[in-house]
Design a protein around this motif. Structure first.
Motif, PDB file in Angstrom:
ATOM      1  N   UNK A 291      83.564 157.447  25.905  1.00  0.00           N
ATOM      2  CA  UNK A 291      84.752 156.775  26.415  1.00  0.00           C
ATOM      3  C   UNK A 291      85.150 157.225  27.821  1.00  0.00           C
ATOM      4  N   UNK A 292      84.345 158.091  28.422  1.00  0.00           N
ATOM      5  CA  UNK A 292      84.628 158.511  29.790  1.00  0.00           C
ATOM      6  C   UNK A 292      84.386 157.363  30.771  1.00  0.00           C
ATOM      7  N   UNK A 293      85.079 157.429  31.875  1.00  0.00           N
ATOM      8  CA  UNK A 293      84.824 156.486  32.966  1.00  0.00           C
ATOM      9  C   UNK A 293      83.384 156.674  33.436  1.00  0.00           C
ATOM     10  N   UNK A 294      82.557 155.607  33.437  1.00  0.00           N
ATOM     11  CA  UNK A 294      81.134 155.747  33.810  1.00  0.00           C
ATOM     12  C   UNK A 294      80.926 156.443  35.156  1.00  0.00           C
ATOM     13  N   UNK A 295      81.791 156.154  36.130  1.00  0.00           N
ATOM     14  CA  UNK A 295      81.629 156.765  37.445  1.00  0.00           C
ATOM     15  C   UNK A 295      81.922 158.270  37.373  1.00  0.00           C
ATOM     16  N   UNK A 296      82.932 158.627  36.565  1.00  0.00           N
ATOM     17  CA  UNK A 296      83.255 160.046  36.403  1.00  0.00           C
ATOM     18  C   UNK A 296      82.107 160.758  35.700  1.00  0.00           C
ATOM     19  N   UNK A 297      81.558 160.116  34.677  1.00  0.00           N
ATOM     20  CA  UNK A 297      80.450 160.714  33.935  1.00  0.00           C
ATOM     21  C   UNK A 297      79.239 160.905  34.838  1.00  0.00           C
ATOM     22  N   UNK A 298      78.945 159.919  35.665  1.00  0.00           N
ATOM     23  CA  UNK A 298      77.800 160.032  36.573  1.00  0.00           C
ATOM     24  C   UNK A 298      78.027 161.149  37.584  1.00  0.00           C
ATOM     25  N   UNK A 299      79.286 161.313  38.020  1.00  0.00           N
ATOM     26  CA  UNK A 299      79.594 162.363  38.987  1.00  0.00           C
ATOM     27  C   UNK A 299      79.437 163.751  38.358  1.00  0.00           C
ATOM     28  N   UNK A 300      79.766 163.850  37.065  1.00  0.00           N
ATOM     29  CA  UNK A 300      79.691 165.146  36.394  1.00  0.00           C
ATOM     30  C   UNK A 300      78.270 165.474  35.965  1.00  0.00           C
ATOM     31  N   UNK A 301      77.622 164.522  35.264  1.00  0.00           N
ATOM     32  CA  UNK A 301      76.337 164.779  34.622  1.00  0.00           C
ATOM     33  C   UNK A 301      75.146 164.221  35.403  1.00  0.00           C
ATOM     34  N   UNK A 302      75.401 163.354  36.369  1.00  0.00           N
ATOM     35  CA  UNK A 302      74.306 162.784  37.130  1.00  0.00           C
ATOM     36  C   UNK A 302      73.560 161.681  36.392  1.00  0.00           C
ATOM     37  N   UNK A 303      74.147 161.143  35.343  1.00  0.00           N
ATOM     38  CA  UNK A 303      73.528 160.056  34.573  1.00  0.00           C
ATOM     39  C   UNK A 303      74.550 158.948  34.372  1.00  0.00           C
ATOM     40  N   UNK A 304      74.031 157.748  34.129  1.00  0.00           N
ATOM     41  CA  UNK A 304      74.911 156.618  33.869  1.00  0.00           C
ATOM     42  C   UNK A 304      75.060 156.407  32.361  1.00  0.00           C
ATOM     43  N   UNK A 305      76.290 156.172  31.945  1.00  0.00           N
ATOM     44  CA  UNK A 305      76.548 155.979  30.520  1.00  0.00           C
ATOM     45  C   UNK A 305      75.796 154.763  29.980  1.00  0.00           C
ATOM     46  N   UNK A 306      75.560 153.790  30.819  1.00  0.00           N
ATOM     47  CA  UNK A 306      74.872 152.580  30.365  1.00  0.00           C
ATOM     48  C   UNK A 306      73.461 152.899  29.888  1.00  0.00           C
ATOM     49  N   UNK A 307      72.887 153.984  30.379  1.00  0.00           N
ATOM     50  CA  UNK A 307      71.535 154.365  29.997  1.00  0.00           C
ATOM     51  C   UNK A 307      71.515 155.340  28.804  1.00  0.00           C
ATOM     52  N   UNK A 308      72.698 155.714  28.298  1.00  0.00           N
ATOM     53  CA  UNK A 308      72.785 156.657  27.198  1.00  0.00           C
ATOM     54  C   UNK A 308      73.022 155.896  25.897  1.00  0.00           C
ATOM     55  N   UNK A 309      72.217 156.198  24.905  1.00  0.00           N
ATOM     56  CA  UNK A 309      72.390 155.594  23.592  1.00  0.00           C
ATOM     57  C   UNK A 309      73.086 156.608  22.691  1.00  0.00           C
ATOM     58  N   UNK A 310      74.301 156.273  22.268  1.00  0.00           N
ATOM     59  CA  UNK A 310      75.093 157.204  21.468  1.00  0.00           C
ATOM     60  C   UNK A 310      74.588 157.245  20.032  1.00  0.00           C
TER      61      UNK A 310
END
Length: 237
Positions: free
Chosen positions: A208-227
């Protein structure tokens, strides 16, 4: 002359004995309690209640009948025919199956005599109870197998304990934690919580994190992550 002396002696003896008894009678009268002065009116009736005490003979009875016949202190409103359920098998009440194991619950809503909620968690070899936290404390007891329990403190430091059967761990409210099976045997836990506890999965928070925030923190895009929504999941080797 001798008679006169004898007469005087007898008189002295009589006088002495009379004085002794007079003094003794006065002393005894002085020890008698004085009548109590009371504010209670003369028309007030005072009743004394004799407690229902057991006699020495009754106390020595071998069948304890006198004791057993005493009035019961237990509330009479309890229905003697009512069946009280005071044990619960969670795997027969509320069961959740996952790829890495099983979580089953005995909660107060289904087990009304209890003052808490409890869960049995069976973690397969090579699996883990996914990281999560609760709004209440949690107590863990390892029933069988071997496991490691991890907790992240308020400073972000990760701590771990190797759990052996019979060991107990306590996890404060709000701290992220998880458990992993160790070895080739299923690790079975008993978890205890205050009634009405809530669980928050770490994976849900990340998703539920903001995708841009997640990419800034982890260097990955949430769209590419399968939960993986399994609460007990297999650990990738």
């Amino acid at each position: 002359m001798k008679r006169n002396k004898l007469f005087v002696y007898v008189c002295c003896l009589v006088v002495g004995m009379a004085s002794f008894f007079l003094v003794r009678s006065s002393a005894l009268n002085a020890q008698e309690p004085l009548p109590l002065q009371s504010n209670i009116g003369t028309s007030t009736k005072i009743e004394f209640v004799q407690p229902n005490l057991l006699s020495k003979a009754e106390l020595s009875e071998s069948d304890n009948s006198s004791i057993l016949n005493q009035p019961s202190l237990i509330a009479a409103s309890v229905d003697s025919n009512e069946i009280i359920k005071f044990a619960c098998e969670p795997r027969q009440v509320d069961v959740h199956n996952y790829s890495g194991g099983v979580v089953s619950y005995c909660k107060k809503k289904d087990f009304t005599i209890a003052e808490n909620d409890s869960a049995r968690v069976d973690i397969k070899p090579g699996a883990a109870r996914a990281p999560h936290w609760h709004n209440t404390w949690e107590e863990q007891v390892l029933i069988s197998g071997k496991a490691k329990t991890f907790v992240i403190d308020n400073k972000g430091q990760v701590h771990e304990e190797v759990m052996q059967p019979g060991m107990v761990s306590f996890l404060p409210a709000g701290l992220t934690h998880w458990s992993e099976a160790v070895g080739n045997e299923t690790a079975s836990f008993l978890f205890i919580f205050p009634a009405g506890f809530k669980t928050f999965e770490l994976s849900d928070s990340i998703a539920n994190l903001n995708p841009k925030v997640m990419k800034s923190i982890m260097g990955v895009q949430l769209a590419k992550i399968k939960q993986n929504r399994d609460a007990v999941l297999m650990i990738d080797k």
